[in-house]
Design an enzyme around this catalytic site. Structure first.
Site, PDB file in Angstrom:
ATOM      1  N   CYS A 186     -33.484  12.294 -29.198  1.00  0.00           N
ATOM      2  CA  CYS A 186     -34.216  11.422 -30.113  1.00  0.00           C
ATOM      3  C   CYS A 186     -34.806  12.287 -31.220  1.00  0.00           C
ATOM      4  O   CYS A 186     -35.065  13.480 -31.039  1.00  0.00           O
ATOM      5  CB  CYS A 186     -35.281  10.599 -29.401  1.00  0.00           C
ATOM      6  SG  CYS A 186     -36.724  11.485 -28.835  1.00  0.00           S
ATOM      7  N   CYS A 197     -35.732  14.332 -24.454  1.00  0.00           N
ATOM      8  CA  CYS A 197     -36.172  13.239 -25.310  1.00  0.00           C
ATOM      9  C   CYS A 197     -37.697  13.206 -25.233  1.00  0.00           C
ATOM     10  O   CYS A 197     -38.306  14.113 -24.662  1.00  0.00           O
ATOM     11  CB  CYS A 197     -35.526  11.903 -24.934  1.00  0.00           C
ATOM     12  SG  CYS A 197     -36.001  11.232 -23.346  1.00  0.00           S
ATOM     13  N   CYS A 236     -39.452  19.710 -29.949  1.00  0.00           N
ATOM     14  CA  CYS A 236     -38.904  20.553 -28.876  1.00  0.00           C
ATOM     15  C   CYS A 236     -39.198  22.024 -29.157  1.00  0.00           C
ATOM     16  O   CYS A 236     -38.905  22.532 -30.241  1.00  0.00           O
ATOM     17  CB  CYS A 236     -37.401  20.332 -28.768  1.00  0.00           C
ATOM     18  SG  CYS A 236     -36.650  21.160 -27.350  1.00  0.00           S
TER      19      CYS A 236
END
Length: 242
Positions: free
Chosen positions: A184, A110, A191
């Site tokens: 999220c 996250c 990412c």
């Protein structure tokens, strides 16, 4: 991808009416016609499809050999429903969840690595009995875990992660993971790619704010984790067969 045969058969309103009608009685065509209120030629057509699908059988009447009684094979229906559930998701398969045959590595990501991803990490570790190598990280890690996340894990699940600190995805970039799961929407976009090409998944979990929201978030993540475990094993088995 075509839906399972049971879904294709049972989804038709008249066939579903025939299945539910036959669930309690063996009936002749004319009786079925009266029960469902449809013409006999139409009922006979759909009965033939149900017989071809193995859900309904017919036996000659011992009173009048020219007539037949139709019977619903509930064991076959039960097996078909189980197959249908497993086709949708391995977690819907009845019975206990299978255990991994080898080590599976999962990373939860996250943004801050202060609430959602450490909650998921702790719950997957608990639910898998330690059989899954699980870690968490953040794209922009905070300095400490959220006190409400610590509280909900401790009070709701008996898990103490007070000694854990948020870390960056850069800190785990060199590790091999089978699955990388973002929790999220911001983290999904930020990412990075990982070596060894892990399977990417995304859970769109809202950022909690307040104790009540943290309890709801933890419950949602726990439900997702419980459904994740059979899916991890199914993916592992598929890879082993390929």
């Amino acid at each position: 991808m075509a839906p399972p045969a049971f879904v294709r058969l049972a989804a038709h309103p008249l066939r579903w009416a025939l299945l539910t009608t036959l669930a309690g009685d063996d009936l002749r065509v004319r009786e079925l016609t009266e029960r469902v209120g449809r013409p006999q030629n139409l009922v006979s057509y759909h009965l033939r499809l149900l017989r071809d699908g193995g859900l309904v059988t017919a036996t000659r009447s011992s009173f009048d050999g020219r007539d037949s009684y139709y019977h619903l094979d509930l064991d076959r229906c039960s097996a078909a429903l189980a197959e249908t559930g497993a086709a949708l998701h391995p977690a819907v398969r009845p019975g206990p969840a299978p255990a991994p045959s080898g080590r599976i590595a999962v990373l939860f990501v996250c943004t801050g690595n202060s609430a959602r991803s450490p909650i998921a990490e702790a719950l997957l570790h608990r639910r898998s009995g330690g059989r899954v190598a699980v870690a968490s990280a953040g794209t922009r890690p905070k300095s400490a875990l959220d006190p409400d996340a610590l509280r909900v894990l401790r009070e709701g699940f008996g898990i103490d992660v007070a000694g854990q600190r948020p870390r960056s995805v850069d800190a785990v970039a060199g590790r091999r993971f089978d699955h990388v799961i973002t929790l999220c929407d911001k983290a999904r976009e930020a990412c990075p790619e990982f070596p060894h090409h892990p399977r990417r998944r995304h859970w769109s979990v809202a950022e909690p704010s307040g104790q009540g929201a943290f309890r709801r978030t933890a419950a949602e993540i726990d439900t997702r984790v419980r459904h994740l475990l059979p899916d991890l094993v199914a993916a592992q088995d598929k890879e082993a067969r390929s």
